[in-house]
Design a protein around this motif. Structure first.
Motif, PDB file in Angstrom:
ATOM      1  N   ASN B 121       0.760  -1.277  -0.035  1.00 17.94           N
ATOM      2  CA  ASN B 121      -0.087   0.100   0.061  1.00 17.94           C
ATOM      3  C   ASN B 121       0.747   1.153  -0.005  1.00 17.94           C
ATOM      4  O   ASN B 121       0.263   2.228  -0.650  1.00 17.94           O
ATOM      5  CB  ASN B 121      -0.947   0.172   1.242  1.00 17.94           C
ATOM      6  CG  ASN B 121      -2.033  -1.022   0.999  1.00 17.94           C
ATOM      7  OD1 ASN B 121      -2.657  -1.137  -0.206  1.00 17.94           O
ATOM      8  ND2 ASN B 121      -2.678  -1.396   1.960  1.00 17.94           N
ATOM      9  N   ALA B 122       1.775   1.243   0.721  1.00 13.32           N
ATOM     10  CA  ALA B 122       2.943   2.406   0.903  1.00 13.32           C
ATOM     11  C   ALA B 122       3.920   2.404  -0.186  1.00 13.32           C
ATOM     12  O   ALA B 122       5.155   3.052   0.072  1.00 13.32           O
ATOM     13  CB  ALA B 122       3.376   2.272   2.106  1.00 13.32           C
ATOM     14  N   LEU B 125       5.650   5.964  -0.748  1.00  9.27           N
ATOM     15  CA  LEU B 125       6.367   6.386   0.385  1.00  9.27           C
ATOM     16  C   LEU B 125       7.761   5.482   0.623  1.00  9.27           C
ATOM     17  O   LEU B 125       8.738   6.227   0.667  1.00  9.27           O
ATOM     18  CB  LEU B 125       5.429   6.128   1.530  1.00  9.27           C
ATOM     19  CG  LEU B 125       6.027   6.619   2.886  1.00  9.27           C
ATOM     20  CD1 LEU B 125       5.942   8.221   2.790  1.00  9.27           C
ATOM     21  CD2 LEU B 125       5.037   6.346   4.061  1.00  9.27           C
ATOM     22  N   LEU B 176      -0.480  11.819  -5.612  1.00  7.05           N
ATOM     23  CA  LEU B 176      -1.223  11.305  -4.660  1.00  7.05           C
ATOM     24  C   LEU B 176      -2.277  11.797  -4.517  1.00  7.05           C
ATOM     25  O   LEU B 176      -3.556  11.182  -4.466  1.00  7.05           O
ATOM     26  CB  LEU B 176      -0.573  11.309  -3.156  1.00  7.05           C
ATOM     27  CG  LEU B 176       0.799  10.709  -2.971  1.00  7.05           C
ATOM     28  CD1 LEU B 176       1.286  10.730  -1.611  1.00  7.05           C
ATOM     29  CD2 LEU B 176       0.832   9.100  -3.177  1.00  7.05           C
ATOM     30  N   GLY B 180      -5.268   9.416  -5.395  1.00  8.91           N
ATOM     31  CA  GLY B 180      -5.842   9.233  -4.019  1.00  8.91           C
ATOM     32  C   GLY B 180      -5.455   7.786  -3.541  1.00  8.91           C
ATOM     33  O   GLY B 180      -6.092   6.926  -2.757  1.00  8.91           O
ATOM     34  N   SER B 181      -4.118   7.371  -3.892  1.00 10.41           N
ATOM     35  CA  SER B 181      -3.417   6.195  -3.296  1.00 10.41           C
ATOM     36  C   SER B 181      -2.077   6.308  -3.181  1.00 10.41           C
ATOM     37  O   SER B 181      -1.439   7.211  -3.908  1.00 10.41           O
ATOM     38  CB  SER B 181      -3.903   4.926  -3.926  1.00 10.41           C
ATOM     39  OG  SER B 181      -3.417   3.974  -3.564  1.00 10.41           O
ATOM     40  N   LEU B 182      -1.213   5.591  -2.258  1.00 12.22           N
ATOM     41  CA  LEU B 182       0.064   5.340  -2.207  1.00 12.22           C
ATOM     42  C   LEU B 182       0.813   4.368  -3.128  1.00 12.22           C
ATOM     43  O   LEU B 182       1.738   4.095  -3.451  1.00 12.22           O
ATOM     44  CB  LEU B 182       0.493   5.393  -1.002  1.00 12.22           C
ATOM     45  CG  LEU B 182       0.853   6.499   0.120  1.00 12.22           C
ATOM     46  CD1 LEU B 182       0.989   6.356   1.301  1.00 12.22           C
ATOM     47  CD2 LEU B 182       2.162   7.126  -0.533  1.00 12.22           C
TER      48      LEU B 182
END
Lengths: 118, 352
Positions: B121-122, B125, B176, B180-182
């Protein structure tokens, strides 16, 4: 979910190994005939007359400190950006206030000359 | 293929089989990556050669195609020099610390809808975090060398990298907002539709800032003052020789490809076909797999790096810092608020 991160860990370990392996191979395959001149630090043909770890410009510190502030801000922006869809107008205004305060600080450091390199 | 390996290893404990399969998958990423790096160096010399009306390397193999192999063998057989006044441990650690993050960043890269090693999910990042690690390698290498040129080069390089990382981080925040997402795969899927649905259009300033920052981040020309051979010889790696020297270059080129591919994934629709949504053309090109589009678009950006190098004169250091702090950061902050407003207002066709 956590098991998805296992390949990343393995990849990092492999990445380190792939960094070490060529250096080891280089030591084994390359010649090794050191002499004092070859091993002296490079300084355009004359002997180094002082330690290379000398004083340096304070602006490099300044850049590092400013970087920390802005990078932290990016860290704050990341979760906000992902959920902005859900928090809507309130989230936007809240972040605008936060960015506004930061921009005031940015203008201050700009006027103070912290960003000048001449 | 994977099932066959799983079956033939069935006598081992489950955990070991899973680990072996992960390692095989990782090698399936690293091996083509290293080949791409090797041939990017050849492409660079060839392309810049032709841009300067030379023919570039053409002696080793047909059209010089074996040149990267010859370079690799040569660098492997050279002597590794440990300068007498250097800090030995850090001197060896420097290249490893530059190279490992450059590879590890690839673990979350999606190559098509299903083709991804770690679908976390990240994702973005993680990439931002791990690519930032590279600057430690530069500082450690420059400091450990105990040479004035290396020290100055490391300082310059580190200050430049962290400065452009801010602009780059802001540009990623814009992506992002839009996606709307990583998760990188989700970001690409958010660009479904057609060429104008890709994020390059609503995020145009961020797209330009991102790629230019990427060039600065990898210390490529015209922002290569860290190497600046006319003033500080070769910057932070002046004391390095043989294979430990070339590891810095492998890392640099791997990072170039990474930045190019990230630019494609975040702004140019990744593996989506550029003919999506166009009648007839969409069907005619439907047989092309997504990874071909992805790699093709990435190759265009890699070419841009080489084109920049052949075209632009080197920036002065104060100009580089001015561009990063006084131009890019204001632009990105303003555009972040614009994109934020567009997302809240659900402006079509991108954010609805």
């Amino acid at each position: 979910m956590v098991e998805n991160y296992l390949p990343i860990l393995v990849f990092i370990v492999l990445g380190i190994l792939f960094g070490i392996a060529p250096i080891l191979a280089g030591y084994m395959m390359g010649p090794s005939k050191p002499d004092s001149v070859k091993l002296s630090p490079y300084e355009c043909g004359f002997e180094a007359f002082e330690d290379a770890r000398m004083k340096f410009d304070v602006r490099f510190y300044l850049v590092a400190i400013l970087f920390i502030i802005f990078d932290l801000e990016i860290a704050f922006l990341f979760p906000w950006a992902v959920v902005l869809d859900e928090i809507g107008m309130f989230g936007l205004v809240a972040m605008a206030v936060f960015l506004g305060i930061l921009v005031i600080g940015f203008i201050y450091e700009w006027k103070k000359g912290a960003l000048e390199w001449e | 293929m994977l099932e066959f390996i799983e079956q033939s290893l069935a006598w081992l404990p489950d955990g070991v089989v899973a680990l072996v399969i992960i390692i095989l998958k990782i090698l399936a990423i690293i091996a083509p990556l290293m080949a791409a790096v090797a041939y990017l160096t050849l492409a660079e010399r060839k392309i810049i050669g032709y841009m300067q009306v030379r023919i570039g390397p053409n002696r080793v193999g047909p059209w010089g195609l074996l040149q990267p192999v010859a370079d690799g063998v040569k660098l492997m057989l050279k002597e590794i020099i440990l300068p007498s006044s250097a800090n030995r441990f850090l001197f060896i650690l420097g290249p490893i610390l530059t190279f490992a993050p450059a590879l590890a960043a690839w673990s979350v890269m999606p190559f098509s809808d299903e083709l991804v090693l770690a679908d976390v999910n990240a994702g973005l990042l993680y990439i931002l975090a791990i690519t930032s690690m590279g600057v430690y390698g530069v500082i450690i290498a420059g400091w450990a060398s105990n040479s004035k040129y290396a020290f100055l080069g490391a300082l310059r390089s580190a200050a430049q990298i962290v400065s452009y990382e801010i602009a780059m981080g802001f540009a990623i925040v814009g992506v992002l907002l839009a996606g709307g997402s990583l998760n990188i795969g989700d970001i690409v899927n958010a660009q479904q539709g057609s060429l104008v649905h890709w994020f390059w259009l609503p995020l145009l300033p961020l797209f330009l800032v991102y790629f230019i920052s990427g060039v600065a981040e990898t210390n490529r020309s015209p922002f290569d003052v860290a190497e600046g051979e006319s003033e500080i010889v070769a910057g932070f790696h002046v004391e390095y020789s043989a294979i430990s020297f070339s590891i810095f270059y492998l890392a640099e080129y791997a990072n170039m490809i990474l930045i190019a591919m990230l630019a494609v994934l975040m702004f140019l629709g990744g593996w989506l076909s550029p003919f999506q949504g166009i009648p007839f053309l969409e069907d005619w090109f439907a047989w092309i797999p997504g990874i071909v589009w992805l790699l093709g678009k990435t190759a265009v950006f890699c070419f841009l790096y080489l084109w920049f190098r052949a075209t632009f004169p080197r920036y002065r250091y104060d100009q580089i810092m001015r561009l990063g702090w006084k131009v890019f950061i204001p632009i990105t902050i303003v555009w972040l608020m614009v994109v934020g407003g567009a997302v809240v207002a659900q402006l079509g066709p991108w954010f609805d």
